[in-house]
Motif scaffolding. Structure first.
Motif, PDB file in Angstrom:
ATOM      1  N   ARG A  61       0.874  -1.138   0.005  1.00  0.00           N
ATOM      2  CA  ARG A  61      -0.079   0.042  -0.015  1.00  0.00           C
ATOM      3  C   ARG A  61       0.759   1.185  -0.098  1.00  0.00           C
ATOM      4  NH1 ARG A  61      -3.556  -3.019   4.453  1.00  0.00           N
ATOM      5  NH2 ARG A  61      -5.256  -4.054   2.869  1.00  0.00           N
ATOM      6  N   LEU A  62       1.944   1.191   0.701  1.00  0.00           N
ATOM      7  CA  LEU A  62       2.814   2.498   0.875  1.00  0.00           C
ATOM      8  C   LEU A  62       3.584   2.635  -0.376  1.00  0.00           C
ATOM      9  CD1 LEU A  62       4.126   1.911   4.542  1.00  0.00           C
ATOM     10  CD2 LEU A  62       3.002   3.901   3.463  1.00  0.00           C
ATOM     11  N   ALA A  63       3.687   1.610  -1.227  1.00  0.00           N
ATOM     12  CA  ALA A  63       4.747   1.716  -2.316  1.00  0.00           C
ATOM     13  C   ALA A  63       4.014   2.556  -3.438  1.00  0.00           C
ATOM     14  CB  ALA A  63       4.613   0.232  -3.095  1.00  0.00           C
ATOM     15  N   LEU A  64       2.699   3.049  -3.149  1.00  0.00           N
ATOM     16  CA  LEU A  64       2.269   4.176  -3.901  1.00  0.00           C
ATOM     17  C   LEU A  64       2.858   5.529  -3.827  1.00  0.00           C
ATOM     18  CD1 LEU A  64      -0.518   4.971  -5.607  1.00  0.00           C
ATOM     19  CD2 LEU A  64      -1.445   5.470  -3.555  1.00  0.00           C
ATOM     20  N   SER A  93       8.806  -1.531 -14.503  1.00  0.00           N
ATOM     21  CA  SER A  93       8.828  -0.206 -14.846  1.00  0.00           C
ATOM     22  C   SER A  93      10.460  -0.040 -15.139  1.00  0.00           C
ATOM     23  CB  SER A  93       8.407   0.905 -13.709  1.00  0.00           C
ATOM     24  OG  SER A  93       8.752   0.411 -12.485  1.00  0.00           O
ATOM     25  N   ASP A  94      11.046  -0.685 -15.886  1.00  0.00           N
ATOM     26  CA  ASP A  94      12.498  -0.899 -16.083  1.00  0.00           C
ATOM     27  C   ASP A  94      13.251  -0.525 -15.005  1.00  0.00           C
ATOM     28  OD1 ASP A  94      11.881  -0.881 -18.984  1.00  0.00           O
ATOM     29  OD2 ASP A  94      11.591   1.420 -18.816  1.00  0.00           O
ATOM     30  N   GLY A  95      13.260  -1.426 -14.008  1.00  0.00           N
ATOM     31  CA  GLY A  95      13.953  -1.715 -12.653  1.00  0.00           C
ATOM     32  C   GLY A  95      13.672  -0.128 -11.791  1.00  0.00           C
ATOM     33  N   GLN A  96      12.942   0.730 -12.246  1.00  0.00           N
ATOM     34  CA  GLN A  96      12.655   2.026 -11.201  1.00  0.00           C
ATOM     35  C   GLN A  96      11.471   1.497 -10.596  1.00  0.00           C
ATOM     36  OE1 GLN A  96      14.847   4.385 -11.607  1.00  0.00           O
ATOM     37  NE2 GLN A  96      16.239   3.016 -12.757  1.00  0.00           N
ATOM     38  N   TRP A  97      11.276   2.571  -9.213  1.00  0.00           N
ATOM     39  CA  TRP A  97      10.032   2.094  -8.655  1.00  0.00           C
ATOM     40  C   TRP A  97       9.022   2.804  -9.449  1.00  0.00           C
ATOM     41  CZ3 TRP A  97      10.755   0.251  -3.512  1.00  0.00           C
ATOM     42  CH2 TRP A  97       9.553  -0.050  -2.827  1.00  0.00           C
ATOM     43  N   PRO A  98       7.805   1.950  -9.574  1.00  0.00           N
ATOM     44  CA  PRO A  98       6.693   2.579 -10.130  1.00  0.00           C
ATOM     45  C   PRO A  98       6.229   3.976  -9.672  1.00  0.00           C
ATOM     46  CG  PRO A  98       6.440   0.179  -9.388  1.00  0.00           C
ATOM     47  CD  PRO A  98       7.529   0.639  -8.763  1.00  0.00           C
ATOM     48  N   SER A  99       5.929   5.041 -10.694  1.00  0.00           N
ATOM     49  CA  SER A  99       5.366   6.038 -10.314  1.00  0.00           C
ATOM     50  C   SER A  99       3.852   5.905  -9.677  1.00  0.00           C
ATOM     51  CB  SER A  99       5.292   7.102 -11.331  1.00  0.00           C
ATOM     52  OG  SER A  99       4.463   6.675 -12.315  1.00  0.00           O
ATOM     53  N   GLU A 100       3.350   7.012  -9.138  1.00  0.00           N
ATOM     54  CA  GLU A 100       1.884   6.720  -8.803  1.00  0.00           C
ATOM     55  C   GLU A 100       0.877   6.554  -9.852  1.00  0.00           C
ATOM     56  OE1 GLU A 100      -1.189   9.611  -6.104  1.00  0.00           O
ATOM     57  OE2 GLU A 100       0.992  10.021  -6.179  1.00  0.00           O
ATOM     58  N   ALA A 101       1.203   7.317 -11.132  1.00  0.00           N
ATOM     59  CA  ALA A 101       0.548   7.132 -12.165  1.00  0.00           C
ATOM     60  C   ALA A 101       0.670   5.461 -12.548  1.00  0.00           C
ATOM     61  CB  ALA A 101       0.990   8.005 -13.401  1.00  0.00           C
ATOM     62  N   GLN A 102       1.819   5.042 -12.473  1.00  0.00           N
ATOM     63  CA  GLN A 102       1.975   3.537 -12.770  1.00  0.00           C
ATOM     64  C   GLN A 102       1.119   2.723 -12.030  1.00  0.00           C
ATOM     65  OE1 GLN A 102       6.025   3.665 -13.109  1.00  0.00           O
ATOM     66  NE2 GLN A 102       6.344   3.063 -15.112  1.00  0.00           N
ATOM     67  N   HIS A 103       0.994   3.115 -10.601  1.00  0.00           N
ATOM     68  CA  HIS A 103       0.191   2.468  -9.621  1.00  0.00           C
ATOM     69  C   HIS A 103      -1.325   2.216 -10.187  1.00  0.00           C
ATOM     70  CE1 HIS A 103       2.930   0.685  -6.573  1.00  0.00           C
ATOM     71  NE2 HIS A 103       3.687   1.962  -6.693  1.00  0.00           N
ATOM     72  N   ALA A 104      -1.731   3.285 -10.736  1.00  0.00           N
ATOM     73  CA  ALA A 104      -3.273   3.425 -10.983  1.00  0.00           C
ATOM     74  C   ALA A 104      -3.461   2.838 -12.374  1.00  0.00           C
ATOM     75  CB  ALA A 104      -3.348   4.998 -11.050  1.00  0.00           C
ATOM     76  N   GLU A 105      -2.357   2.194 -13.052  1.00  0.00           N
ATOM     77  CA  GLU A 105      -2.922   1.715 -14.391  1.00  0.00           C
ATOM     78  C   GLU A 105      -3.622   0.371 -14.310  1.00  0.00           C
ATOM     79  OE1 GLU A 105       1.003   1.520 -16.439  1.00  0.00           O
ATOM     80  OE2 GLU A 105       0.823   3.660 -16.955  1.00  0.00           O
TER      81      GLU A 105
END
Length: 147
Positions: free
Chosen positions: A96-99, A135-147
């Motif tokens: 949940r916090l990962a967002l 996400s190419d090894g990066q922490w997903p962005s908030e927008a990516q979490h919403a996809e």
């Protein structure tokens, strides 16, 4: 540092308000990017699988208000030993916090004394976060979490 004793105290204060000192209890507090604090308790239920973590309510409040969480703490009473324990976020709460990203600070218990806390980033607590694989090894962005 966004995680400080005031955040711990806010969680303990809510726990003490919600449950008498001779009963089990727990609570959580999150610090928001604007400095605000939200607190919550878990949802007790006869059917254990529908109970919620202490932190869930505060996370949902922050998300509903479109405010970013920068720190989180969870506490619970240890009635057998008369103390308050610091609980690190469970795997579900880490998810949940990962967002809000890898720099969110979380309270973890100090080695040898679960009543004292240390701040760790979510990335330190969860260095192999699975979402990075999408996400190419990066922490997903908030927008990516919403996809």
């Amino acid at each position: 540092m966004n995680l400080d004793q005031a955040l711990i105290d806010a969680a303990v204060e809510l726990m003490d308000r919600r449950w008498p000192s001779d009963e089990p209890g727990g609570a959580a507090a999150v610090r928001l990017a604007d400095g605000g604090i939200l607190t919550s308790v878990g949802l007790d239920n006869l059917h254990g699988s529908v109970a919620l973590c202490q932190e869930t309510g505060a996370f949902i409040q922050a998300y509903t208000q479109d405010r970013a969480v920068v720190a989180s703490v969870c506490v619970c009473r240890d009635l057998e030993r008369g103390r308050v324990l610091i609980l690190p976020p469970c795997g579900v709460c880490q998810e949940r916090l990962a967002l809000w990203g890898p720099s969110v600070e979380v309270a973890v218990p100090q080695d040898g004394d679960p009543t004292r806390w240390e701040a760790r980033t979510l990335a330190e607590v969860n260095p192999y976060y699975w979402g990075r694989q999408f996400s190419d090894g990066q922490w997903p962005s908030e927008a990516q979490h919403a996809e």
